[in-house]
Design a protein around this motif. Structure first.
Motif, PDB file in Angstrom:
ATOM      1  N   ALA A 114      27.251  60.468  53.839  1.00 14.14           N
ATOM      2  CA  ALA A 114      27.978  60.918  52.348  1.00 14.14           C
ATOM      3  C   ALA A 114      28.476  62.390  52.472  1.00 14.14           C
ATOM      4  N   PHE A 115      29.354  62.648  51.846  1.00 12.48           N
ATOM      5  CA  PHE A 115      30.123  63.774  51.824  1.00 12.48           C
ATOM      6  C   PHE A 115      30.105  64.416  50.420  1.00 12.48           C
ATOM      7  N   ALA A 116      29.229  65.685  50.547  1.00 12.59           N
ATOM      8  CA  ALA A 116      28.620  66.304  49.401  1.00 12.59           C
ATOM      9  C   ALA A 116      29.413  67.710  49.085  1.00 12.59           C
ATOM     10  N   ALA A 183      21.806  57.851  50.772  1.00 11.44           N
ATOM     11  CA  ALA A 183      22.535  58.207  51.925  1.00 11.44           C
ATOM     12  C   ALA A 183      21.352  58.569  53.023  1.00 11.44           C
ATOM     13  N   ASP A 184      21.526  58.520  54.490  1.00  6.12           N
ATOM     14  CA  ASP A 184      20.580  58.982  55.496  1.00  6.12           C
ATOM     15  C   ASP A 184      20.833  60.550  55.653  1.00  6.12           C
ATOM     16  N   PHE A 185      22.124  60.687  55.437  1.00  6.27           N
ATOM     17  CA  PHE A 185      22.556  62.141  55.861  1.00  6.27           C
ATOM     18  C   PHE A 185      23.606  62.765  54.955  1.00  6.27           C
ATOM     19  N   TYR A 186      23.834  63.780  54.777  1.00  6.46           N
ATOM     20  CA  TYR A 186      24.813  64.530  53.927  1.00  6.46           C
ATOM     21  C   TYR A 186      25.695  65.506  54.556  1.00  6.46           C
ATOM     22  N   THR A 187      27.006  65.436  54.523  1.00  5.76           N
ATOM     23  CA  THR A 187      27.682  66.800  54.875  1.00  5.76           C
ATOM     24  C   THR A 187      27.850  67.553  53.477  1.00  5.76           C
TER      25      THR A 187
END
Length: 402
Positions: A114-116, A183-187
């Protein structure tokens, strides 16, 4: 119709993608739950090798993928695009360790990215970010392994502290984040230098199980998952930085310059689907002693739909080709492509609904689905008004440089 100067192999690939989307991806999309990540669909995108192409292909190939998938299955298109948007900063700016840990899982479809960037008070104005990245010593050396955390406030997961001591603590909120909170990780983009505008933002790779990170889903018009994230002193280290500290705005803009033309491609795919549905409907519908297409008012509207769709496609392909060629005016071309294509798709889908009449408003009809899908792209990754601002700024900068 052929568009731009695509090679026969590219056209054949697009046709293959449309078939895959209709036969293998659409059935999985139908089994998904609106507002939640469809992990089976993402895994199938991975098994087909499409997620891997996000990081080995250029902007034009990305556009061809997104347009072709959108034509037959918007859910598959969006799932692919969100994996690319969230993981591209890792691919382009991450360390070898970051890439080795996450990119194989992203391409396999087993990790959701995901793009945060957006916040309640900083959507289109990305330089106004307020999520704070405070140095850990300014918080009295709070331990990094005592805060509760999880992937979602409703379904908490075991929280994992970062490897090594925290350098910063993230505090604040992100909002309207696609794939959040599942999501499993975020930017994540956070302010590391107060008062520095775009120059004081840093990009971080934040796993979803970090202590203090919680989230909640938002009930939105679009069927794909969108949520908000709350950061309560979430620990991050120097090893979590993407690119350089205080240079995160470059990471964000580099990612958006690549993906904005492909948002246009998504829009073109929806417009083409609406156009083809309209051609079939108006050719077969009896009205006023003939077929609907025999009415000049109708045929002229269909011609206008086709004209605008092809013009948008050409601009999207031109912008993507410019990106692949390292054209210095990529921001200008990307903004133009996204603006024209998304506004065009809105017009084409709306006109298609009008020409179909009440049947197009029934739940489950293709156009009812497209009507809900087509609205959001005019807002996300920079609203239409923001794209006009970028275009004007780039034009005046070019004029002054002469």
């Amino acid at each position: 119709m052929t568009a731009f100067s695509l090679e026969p192999a590219q056209l054949a690939w697009c046709a293959e993608l449309r078939t895959l989307a209709a036969e293998r991806l659409h059935p999985l999309a139908d089994k998904g739950e609106p507002g939640h990540v469809n992990r089976a669909l993402v895994a199938e995108l991975g098994s087909l090798g499409l997620l891997g192409r996000l990081f080995t292909s250029g902007a034009l190939d990305l556009c061809l993928m997104r347009e072709s998938l959108a034509y037959a299955c918007t859910e598959a298109e969006t799932a692919l695009a969100l994996q690319g948007l969230g993981a591209h900063p890792v691919h382009a700016y991450g360390t070898e360790t970051q890439r080795a840990r996450w990119l194989p899982r992203v391409t396999a479809g087993t990790a959701i990215a995901a793009f945060a960037l957006s916040e309640p008070g900083a959507g289109s104005d990305a330089a106004a970010l307020e999520l704070r990245a405070e140095t850990d010593d300014s918080r009295g050396g709070r331990s990094s392994d005592t805060s509760p955390g999880g992937r979602s406030s409703d379904t908490p997961a075991l929280a994992a502290a970062p490897d090594g001591p925290a350098r910063w603590r993230l505090t604040g909120e992100k909002c309207w984040i696609s794939n959040a909170p599942e999501a499993d990780f975020y930017t994540v983009f956070a302010r590391t230098t107060p008062g520095a505008g775009a120059r004081g933002v840093t990009a971080f790779l934040v796993p979803a199980d970090r202590p203090g990170l919680t989230g909640r889903g938002l009930d939105m018009l679009s069927p794909h998952p969108i949520g908000a994230l709350d950061f309560d002193a979430v620990p991050v280290t120097a090893d979590d930085v993407l690119g350089e500290a205080d240079r995160g705005f470059r990471v964000a803009m580099g990612t958006l310059n690549l993906f904005r033309p492909s948002v246009g491609a998504f829009a073109v795919g929806m417009a083409q689907a609406a156009l083809d549905a309209t051609l079939a409907h108006t050719a077969g519908r009896d009205a006023f002693g003939g077929k609907l297409r025999d009415l000049q008012a109708v045929s002229h509207q269909v011609a206008e739909m086709a004209l605008r769709t092809e013009a948008a496609r050409l601009m999207v392909h031109a912008a993507a080709s410019a990106h692949d060629a390292d054209d210095p005016y990529v921001p200008l071309r990307s903004a133009m492509a996204k603006l024209l294509a998304t506004e065009t798709a809105q017009y084409v889908v709306d006109t298609a609904v009008q020409l179909h009449g009440a049947r197009a408003l029934q739940r489950g009809h293709l156009l009812e689905h497209l009507y809900r899908e087509v609205r959001a792209p005019r807002i996300y990754e920079g609203a239409s008004e923001v794209q006009r601002g970028i275009i004007a700024k780039e034009l005046y900068a070019r004029q002054e440089a002469r």
